[in-house]
Write a protein that holds these residues in place. Structure first.
Motif, PDB file in Angstrom:
ATOM      1  N   SER A   4       0.825  -1.210   0.000  1.00  0.00           N
ATOM      2  CA  SER A   4       0.000   0.000   0.000  1.00  0.00           C
ATOM      3  C   SER A   4       0.861   1.264   0.000  1.00  0.00           C
ATOM      4  N   SER A   5       1.945   1.259   0.772  1.00  0.00           N
ATOM      5  CA  SER A   5       2.803   2.452   0.791  1.00  0.00           C
ATOM      6  C   SER A   5       3.533   2.627  -0.532  1.00  0.00           C
ATOM      7  N   ALA A   6       3.961   1.512  -1.132  1.00  0.00           N
ATOM      8  CA  ALA A   6       4.647   1.608  -2.429  1.00  0.00           C
ATOM      9  C   ALA A   6       3.694   2.077  -3.520  1.00  0.00           C
ATOM     10  N   GLY A   7       2.436   1.596  -3.479  1.00  0.00           N
ATOM     11  CA  GLY A   7       1.456   2.055  -4.460  1.00  0.00           C
ATOM     12  C   GLY A   7       1.186   3.539  -4.336  1.00  0.00           C
ATOM     13  N   LEU A   8       1.029   4.004  -3.102  1.00  0.00           N
ATOM     14  CA  LEU A   8       0.839   5.437  -2.885  1.00  0.00           C
ATOM     15  C   LEU A   8       2.075   6.211  -3.315  1.00  0.00           C
ATOM     16  N   GLY A   9       3.248   5.666  -3.004  1.00  0.00           N
ATOM     17  CA  GLY A   9       4.487   6.351  -3.383  1.00  0.00           C
ATOM     18  C   GLY A   9       4.640   6.506  -4.879  1.00  0.00           C
ATOM     19  N   MET A  10       4.304   5.453  -5.631  1.00  0.00           N
ATOM     20  CA  MET A  10       4.391   5.538  -7.086  1.00  0.00           C
ATOM     21  C   MET A  10       3.397   6.566  -7.617  1.00  0.00           C
ATOM     22  N   THR A  11       2.195   6.583  -7.030  1.00  0.00           N
ATOM     23  CA  THR A  11       1.193   7.565  -7.448  1.00  0.00           C
ATOM     24  C   THR A  11       1.697   8.982  -7.225  1.00  0.00           C
ATOM     25  N   ILE A  12       2.292   9.230  -6.060  1.00  0.00           N
ATOM     26  CA  ILE A  12       2.758  10.577  -5.731  1.00  0.00           C
ATOM     27  C   ILE A  12       3.969  10.975  -6.578  1.00  0.00           C
ATOM     28  N   THR A  13       4.843  10.018  -6.851  1.00  0.00           N
ATOM     29  CA  THR A  13       6.006  10.315  -7.700  1.00  0.00           C
ATOM     30  C   THR A  13       5.563  10.804  -9.072  1.00  0.00           C
ATOM     31  N   PHE A  14       4.594  10.118  -9.662  1.00  0.00           N
ATOM     32  CA  PHE A  14       4.129  10.510 -10.988  1.00  0.00           C
ATOM     33  C   PHE A  14       3.195  11.715 -10.919  1.00  0.00           C
ATOM     34  N   PHE A  15       2.530  11.906  -9.794  1.00  0.00           N
ATOM     35  CA  PHE A  15       1.759  13.138  -9.592  1.00  0.00           C
ATOM     36  C   PHE A  15       2.684  14.355  -9.708  1.00  0.00           C
ATOM     37  N   GLY A  16       3.795  14.326  -8.990  1.00  0.00           N
ATOM     38  CA  GLY A  16       4.719  15.454  -9.031  1.00  0.00           C
ATOM     39  C   GLY A  16       5.380  15.633 -10.381  1.00  0.00           C
ATOM     40  N   SER A  17       5.810  14.512 -10.993  1.00  0.00           N
ATOM     41  CA  SER A  17       6.531  14.642 -12.256  1.00  0.00           C
ATOM     42  C   SER A  17       5.622  15.108 -13.389  1.00  0.00           C
ATOM     43  N   PHE A  18       4.408  14.583 -13.477  1.00  0.00           N
ATOM     44  CA  PHE A  18       3.518  14.995 -14.561  1.00  0.00           C
ATOM     45  C   PHE A  18       2.886  16.354 -14.281  1.00  0.00           C
ATOM     46  N   GLY A  19       2.740  16.710 -13.003  1.00  0.00           N
ATOM     47  CA  GLY A  19       2.333  18.076 -12.698  1.00  0.00           C
ATOM     48  C   GLY A  19       3.362  19.063 -13.213  1.00  0.00           C
ATOM     49  N   LEU A  20       4.642  18.722 -13.031  1.00  0.00           N
ATOM     50  CA  LEU A  20       5.719  19.562 -13.562  1.00  0.00           C
ATOM     51  C   LEU A  20       5.703  19.574 -15.082  1.00  0.00           C
ATOM     52  N   PHE A  21       5.564  18.396 -15.702  1.00  0.00           N
ATOM     53  CA  PHE A  21       5.572  18.331 -17.161  1.00  0.00           C
ATOM     54  C   PHE A  21       4.465  19.205 -17.759  1.00  0.00           C
ATOM     55  N   TYR A  22       3.346  19.284 -17.054  1.00  0.00           N
ATOM     56  CA  TYR A  22       2.205  20.049 -17.567  1.00  0.00           C
ATOM     57  C   TYR A  22       2.526  21.541 -17.680  1.00  0.00           C
ATOM     58  N   VAL A  23       3.279  22.071 -16.725  1.00  0.00           N
ATOM     59  CA  VAL A  23       3.525  23.517 -16.723  1.00  0.00           C
ATOM     60  C   VAL A  23       4.901  23.899 -17.255  1.00  0.00           C
ATOM     61  N   ASN A  24       5.849  22.967 -17.258  1.00  0.00           N
ATOM     62  CA  ASN A  24       7.238  23.349 -17.491  1.00  0.00           C
ATOM     63  C   ASN A  24       7.477  23.977 -18.857  1.00  0.00           C
ATOM     64  N   ALA A  25       7.013  23.315 -19.932  1.00  0.00           N
ATOM     65  CA  ALA A  25       7.279  23.838 -21.274  1.00  0.00           C
ATOM     66  C   ALA A  25       6.653  25.215 -21.468  1.00  0.00           C
ATOM     67  N   SER A  26       5.411  25.374 -21.008  1.00  0.00           N
ATOM     68  CA  SER A  26       4.748  26.676 -21.150  1.00  0.00           C
ATOM     69  C   SER A  26       5.427  27.738 -20.295  1.00  0.00           C
ATOM     70  N   LEU A  27       5.882  27.340 -19.119  1.00  0.00           N
ATOM     71  CA  LEU A  27       6.560  28.293 -18.241  1.00  0.00           C
ATOM     72  C   LEU A  27       7.867  28.768 -18.863  1.00  0.00           C
ATOM     73  N   LEU A  28       8.586  27.870 -19.510  1.00  0.00           N
ATOM     74  CA  LEU A  28       9.821  28.259 -20.186  1.00  0.00           C
ATOM     75  C   LEU A  28       9.537  29.164 -21.380  1.00  0.00           C
ATOM     76  N   GLN A  29       8.455  28.884 -22.101  1.00  0.00           N
ATOM     77  CA  GLN A  29       8.159  29.683 -23.290  1.00  0.00           C
ATOM     78  C   GLN A  29       7.562  31.048 -22.936  1.00  0.00           C
ATOM     79  N   TYR A  30       6.546  31.062 -22.068  1.00  0.00           N
ATOM     80  CA  TYR A  30       5.899  32.326 -21.738  1.00  0.00           C
ATOM     81  C   TYR A  30       6.698  33.119 -20.707  1.00  0.00           C
ATOM     82  N   GLY A  31       7.291  32.427 -19.759  1.00  0.00           N
ATOM     83  CA  GLY A  31       8.022  33.126 -18.710  1.00  0.00           C
ATOM     84  C   GLY A  31       9.397  33.590 -19.127  1.00  0.00           C
ATOM     85  N   ARG A  32      10.046  32.842 -20.023  1.00  0.00           N
ATOM     86  CA  ARG A  32      11.415  33.163 -20.419  1.00  0.00           C
ATOM     87  C   ARG A  32      11.557  33.502 -21.896  1.00  0.00           C
TER      88      ARG A  32
END
Length: 236
Positions: A13-41
């Protein structure tokens, strides 16, 4: 196909939650990163693609050393470092949107370190939590938690980003119906407000990254607690 009683195992159960949270953070970043680099920089599409390279360096170079680290300090300590680094990197990026790119790149590198530590550790924990004859279930569970975390990351981060963006739009656009929800829509309606619109986007993205950092930190603490409990109850 998946017996819910399997989640009585603290390791699984902890490993399943951990995998979910790892990909939550990484794909949350992927969602904003490219646009942030283009519009922000003002990066081009190619520059934005190259700009994410610091995130990949730890994954390419350091992953092979993670098993040895786990043997040395254990799973709970490795996961503690992983989620602390990921959370710190996301938080750092939220304050580095307008700083020099090397500062932003350092935040990406730190997140890469966190993912580098978490992914192989959690994969091994899921696989070892089930007997060999249930290896297919372990593989399916790993894939399912990755997909769930990815979807939640995009949904939550995207919602917070959009809410922050629309809230900080110039007053004339804020009264427009329907309310523009992307930078392109806003620029089409008010091209003269380019600076204010991009600042609204950056503010929304920064808020979304901070929210993601908080989720990763708090949920990561639960994962580490579960890993410690699994370690205490494991047969000697």
């Amino acid at each position: 196909m998946l017996d819910p009683r399997l989640f009585r195992s603290a390791a699984l159960s902890s490993a399943g939650l951990g995998m979910t949270i790892t990909f939550f953070g990484s794909f949350g970043l992927f969602y904003v990163n490219a646009s942030l680099l283009q519009y922000g920089r003002g990066f081009s599409v190619l520059q934005a693609g190259l700009g994410v390279i610091p995130l990949t360096v730890p994954l390419l170079v350091g992953t092979r050393y993670v098993p040895g680290l786990i043997r040395s300090i254990g799973i709970p300590a490795t996961l503690s470092a992983a989620f602390a680094l990921t959370s710190a990197g996301l938080l750092g990026l939220s304050y580095a949107s307008t700083m020099a790119y090397p500062v932003y790149a350092a935040g990406l590198f730190v997140i890469g370190l966190g993912i580098m530590l978490a992914a192989p550790c959690l994969t091994a924990q899921i696989a070892s939590a089930l007997p060999v004859e249930r290896a297919g279930i372990a593989g399916g569970l790993q894939s399912a938690t990755r997909e769930l975390g990815s979807a939640l990351g995009v949904a939550v981060v995207g919602t917070i980003l959009t809410a922050g963006f629309t809230h900080h739009l110039p007053a004339d656009l804020g009264r427009h119906a329907p309310l523009p929800r992307t930078v392109q829509e806003a620029l089409t309606l008010a091209p003269a407000d380019h600076t204010a619109i991009t600042e609204a986007f950056i503010h929304g993205a920064d808020t979304a990254l901070r929210a993601a950092a908080l989720v990763v930190l708090l949920a990561g603490a639960l994962v580490v607690a579960g890993a410690r409990r699994a370690q205490r109850t494991a047969p000697r």
